[in-house]
Design a protein around this motif. Structure first.
Motif, PDB file in Angstrom:
ATOM      1  N   ARG A 189       0.840  -1.193   0.000  1.00  0.00           N
ATOM      2  CA  ARG A 189       0.000   0.000   0.000  1.00  0.00           C
ATOM      3  C   ARG A 189       0.886   1.258   0.000  1.00  0.00           C
ATOM      4  N   ARG A 190       0.462   2.222  -0.805  1.00  0.00           N
ATOM      5  CA  ARG A 190       1.251   3.451  -0.939  1.00  0.00           C
ATOM      6  C   ARG A 190       0.444   4.631  -0.424  1.00  0.00           C
ATOM      7  N   THR A 191       1.119   5.491   0.324  1.00  0.00           N
ATOM      8  CA  THR A 191       0.427   6.576   1.011  1.00  0.00           C
ATOM      9  C   THR A 191       0.091   7.705   0.050  1.00  0.00           C
ATOM     10  N   LEU A 192      -1.201   8.010  -0.017  1.00  0.00           N
ATOM     11  CA  LEU A 192      -1.673   9.149  -0.795  1.00  0.00           C
ATOM     12  C   LEU A 192      -1.748  10.406   0.067  1.00  0.00           C
ATOM     13  N   PHE A 193      -2.393  10.261   1.232  1.00  0.00           N
ATOM     14  CA  PHE A 193      -2.667  11.419   2.085  1.00  0.00           C
ATOM     15  C   PHE A 193      -2.589  10.989   3.545  1.00  0.00           C
ATOM     16  N   GLY A 194      -2.483  11.982   4.415  1.00  0.00           N
ATOM     17  CA  GLY A 194      -2.509  11.629   5.837  1.00  0.00           C
ATOM     18  C   GLY A 194      -2.537  12.852   6.719  1.00  0.00           C
ATOM     19  N   ASN A 195      -2.992  12.635   7.925  1.00  0.00           N
ATOM     20  CA  ASN A 195      -2.871  13.620   9.003  1.00  0.00           C
ATOM     21  C   ASN A 195      -2.835  12.820  10.309  1.00  0.00           C
ATOM     22  N   SER A 196      -3.004  13.489  11.427  1.00  0.00           N
ATOM     23  CA  SER A 196      -2.860  12.762  12.689  1.00  0.00           C
ATOM     24  C   SER A 196      -4.063  11.870  12.991  1.00  0.00           C
ATOM     25  N   ASP A 197      -5.124  11.946  12.179  1.00  0.00           N
ATOM     26  CA  ASP A 197      -6.314  11.131  12.418  1.00  0.00           C
ATOM     27  C   ASP A 197      -6.431   9.932  11.489  1.00  0.00           C
ATOM     28  N   VAL A 198      -5.909  10.082  10.282  1.00  0.00           N
ATOM     29  CA  VAL A 198      -6.124   9.027   9.290  1.00  0.00           C
ATOM     30  C   VAL A 198      -5.024   9.079   8.231  1.00  0.00           C
ATOM     31  N   THR A 199      -4.613   7.898   7.788  1.00  0.00           N
ATOM     32  CA  THR A 199      -3.717   7.770   6.639  1.00  0.00           C
ATOM     33  C   THR A 199      -4.512   7.101   5.522  1.00  0.00           C
ATOM     34  N   ILE A 200      -4.414   7.652   4.311  1.00  0.00           N
ATOM     35  CA  ILE A 200      -5.187   7.139   3.181  1.00  0.00           C
ATOM     36  C   ILE A 200      -4.197   6.616   2.146  1.00  0.00           C
ATOM     37  N   ALA A 201      -4.333   5.333   1.827  1.00  0.00           N
ATOM     38  CA  ALA A 201      -3.356   4.680   0.962  1.00  0.00           C
ATOM     39  C   ALA A 201      -4.081   3.972  -0.169  1.00  0.00           C
ATOM     40  N   PHE A 202      -3.304   3.526  -1.148  1.00  0.00           N
ATOM     41  CA  PHE A 202      -3.872   2.815  -2.291  1.00  0.00           C
ATOM     42  C   PHE A 202      -3.005   1.604  -2.587  1.00  0.00           C
ATOM     43  N   ALA A 203      -3.646   0.516  -2.958  1.00  0.00           N
ATOM     44  CA  ALA A 203      -2.896  -0.675  -3.352  1.00  0.00           C
ATOM     45  C   ALA A 203      -3.591  -1.347  -4.529  1.00  0.00           C
ATOM     46  N   ALA A 204      -2.802  -1.787  -5.491  1.00  0.00           N
ATOM     47  CA  ALA A 204      -3.293  -2.659  -6.564  1.00  0.00           C
ATOM     48  C   ALA A 204      -2.692  -4.026  -6.257  1.00  0.00           C
ATOM     49  N   ALA A 205      -3.363  -4.775  -5.372  1.00  0.00           N
ATOM     50  CA  ALA A 205      -2.770  -5.987  -4.796  1.00  0.00           C
ATOM     51  C   ALA A 205      -2.950  -7.176  -5.726  1.00  0.00           C
ATOM     52  N   THR A 206      -1.888  -7.955  -5.833  1.00  0.00           N
ATOM     53  CA  THR A 206      -1.924  -9.125  -6.713  1.00  0.00           C
ATOM     54  C   THR A 206      -1.452 -10.398  -6.016  1.00  0.00           C
ATOM     55  N   THR A 207      -0.865 -10.266  -4.824  1.00  0.00           N
ATOM     56  CA  THR A 207      -0.369 -11.457  -4.137  1.00  0.00           C
ATOM     57  C   THR A 207      -0.781 -11.443  -2.665  1.00  0.00           C
ATOM     58  N   PRO A 208      -0.816 -12.584  -1.998  1.00  0.00           N
ATOM     59  CA  PRO A 208      -1.262 -12.609  -0.599  1.00  0.00           C
ATOM     60  C   PRO A 208      -0.403 -11.719   0.287  1.00  0.00           C
ATOM     61  N   SER A 209      -1.054 -11.046   1.213  1.00  0.00           N
ATOM     62  CA  SER A 209      -0.327 -10.177   2.150  1.00  0.00           C
ATOM     63  C   SER A 209       0.198 -11.011   3.316  1.00  0.00           C
ATOM     64  N   PRO A 210       1.167 -10.479   4.045  1.00  0.00           N
ATOM     65  CA  PRO A 210       1.517 -11.137   5.310  1.00  0.00           C
ATOM     66  C   PRO A 210       0.364 -11.012   6.293  1.00  0.00           C
ATOM     67  N   LEU A 211       0.402 -11.792   7.342  1.00  0.00           N
ATOM     68  CA  LEU A 211      -0.530 -11.587   8.452  1.00  0.00           C
ATOM     69  C   LEU A 211      -0.218 -10.228   9.055  1.00  0.00           C
TER      70      LEU A 211
END
Ligand SMILES: [Fe+2]
Length: 391
Positions: free
Chosen positions: A95-117
């Motif tokens: 996931r790559r960070t698009l936006f953020g502040n102290s309340d929320v981070t907003i990210a985007f991912a084009a996921a193609t493989t299983p994530s770690p736990l």
């Protein structure tokens, strides 16, 4: 989560002996928010949920943020984001960070493989599926997700994402809890009649998620960064649970729009509330039916919030001519009055239906810009209303 759910095997009385067929005691765990003063779940593990054999600091992949300065309305094209190895992107570390502040981070991912736990111990996460499908395995059970699904993952719920093909996700990482707007809930938590969705529209886990394994890694986001725990046994060892705290899914197509004779303000589209932010769903709908109505919004200055709009379907009438397309994100910050593109108000008169789907996040603190925003910004957007700029 507003209502009670029970999955798998649990003892009749809480905090009493509950044994496996072989006779060993299951390990009871209370997962509760706000100390012991709010929603919780009781989970029954085959193994001790406390048994870790290693803990290692891990470099954070979130990256740094820069202020929206000079202050500009901005347009970002997530559809143009590229990953170094597109076939090897997972929904957590990719996931790559698009936006953020102290309340929320907003990210985007084009996921193609299983994530770690993974476990976010700093707050709830909200995953919006723009496109694709997959399975999200959690300690509470597995959930299938597809286009238009919002998935709410409670703080500290261990999970992993298994995409089927490419799974395009907008990801909100809050520093608190995300839930339905309080004004739509009774004092006991039931959705009220004026709510645009209700319990029948929600999906939760239905079966326990059981896996075997020893020395299993779990990546933990906490308030100081990232740590990799190694658990003696696989954390997906819950034979049953019950309570009002668990991951759940709501699909944007089940949001019932609230309409009126004249333009309805964005709060009618509100779907979730989080700490110092709200999430709204703009869905295909009949539009304003006063004979002299102007269906697109009036110009507005939201003096206390930054407004982020993620365009996911149809045509967004107010933004025609701005270069915005499916996958685009517009950021209209506090301090800038925003409104329809030139000609959009006139063009909308007489329309009776808008075929548009968008997810809006309004934050009450300014949104700073992450690396991914910088990578996909359309620099011409700020000048699209005047139709000329400094160049
Ligand atoms: Fe707006």
């Amino acid at each position: 989560m507003p209502y009670y759910r029970r999955v798998g095997q649990i003892p009749r009385k809480r905090h009493t002996q509950f044994r496996s067929p072989a006779g060993s005691l299951y390990a009871e765990e209370l997962m509760g928010v706000e100390g012991f003063s709010s929603d919780s779940a009781l989970l029954y593990h085959r193994h001790l949920p406390t048994a870790i054999v290693d803990a290692q600091a891990v470099p954070d992949f979130r990256g740094s943020l820069t202020a929206n300065h000079p202050l500009k309305p901005r347009h970002f094209r997530s559809q143009e984001l590229k990953w170094e190895s597109p076939a090897d992107v997972d929904a957590v570390t990719g996931r790559r960070t698009l936006f953020g502040n102290s309340d929320v981070t907003i990210a985007f991912a084009a996921a193609t493989t299983p994530s770690p736990l993974y476990r976010n111990a700093a707050g709830d996460e909200l995953l919006y599926v723009q496109a694709g499908s997959g399975v999200v395995e959690t300690i509470y059970g597995a959930l299938e997700v597809g286009a238009g699904d919002y998935l709410v993952i409670p703080t500290s719920a261990t999970y992993r994402v298994l995409p089927s093909g490419e799974l395009r996700l907008l990801i909100l990482e809050a520093t608190g809890h995300i839930g339905p707007p309080r004004r739509y809930l009774s004092t006991k938590g039931q959705f009220l009649e004026h709510a645009p969705y209700c319990e029948r529209d929600l999906r939760g886990p239905t079966e326990p998620m059981l896996a075997e394994g020893t020395d299993v890694d779990v990546l933990v986001r906490h308030r100081a960064g990232l740590t990799r725990y190694t658990y003696a046994n696989h954390p997906f060892d819950v034979v049953g649970w019950d309570g009002c705290l668990y991951p759940w899914v709501f699909n944007i197509r089940d949001f019932e729009p609230i309409t009126g004779r004249v333009h309805q303000p964005p709060p009618v589209h509100q779907t979730f509330e989080g700490p110092n932010f709200v999430v709204c769903s703009f869905c295909p709908r009949k539009v304003d039916y006063h004979p002299d109505a102007i269906p697109v919004p009036y110009n507005h200055a939201n003096v206390d919030s930054d407004e982020l709009m993620f365009y996911v379907g149809g045509n967004y009438e107010a933004r025609k001519g701005s270069g915005i397309g499916i996958g685009s994100l517009s950021l209209h910050p506090a301090g800038f009055t925003h409104g329809p593109q030139p000609g959009a108000a006139e063009a909308s008169i007489g329309a009776d239906y808008f075929d548009e789907t968008a997810v809006m996040v309004d934050t009450f603190r300014p949104l700073d810009l992450g690396e991914a925003a910088d990578a996909c910004e359309d620099p011409r957007y700020a000048w699209t209303w005047a139709q000329r700029g400094p160049d």
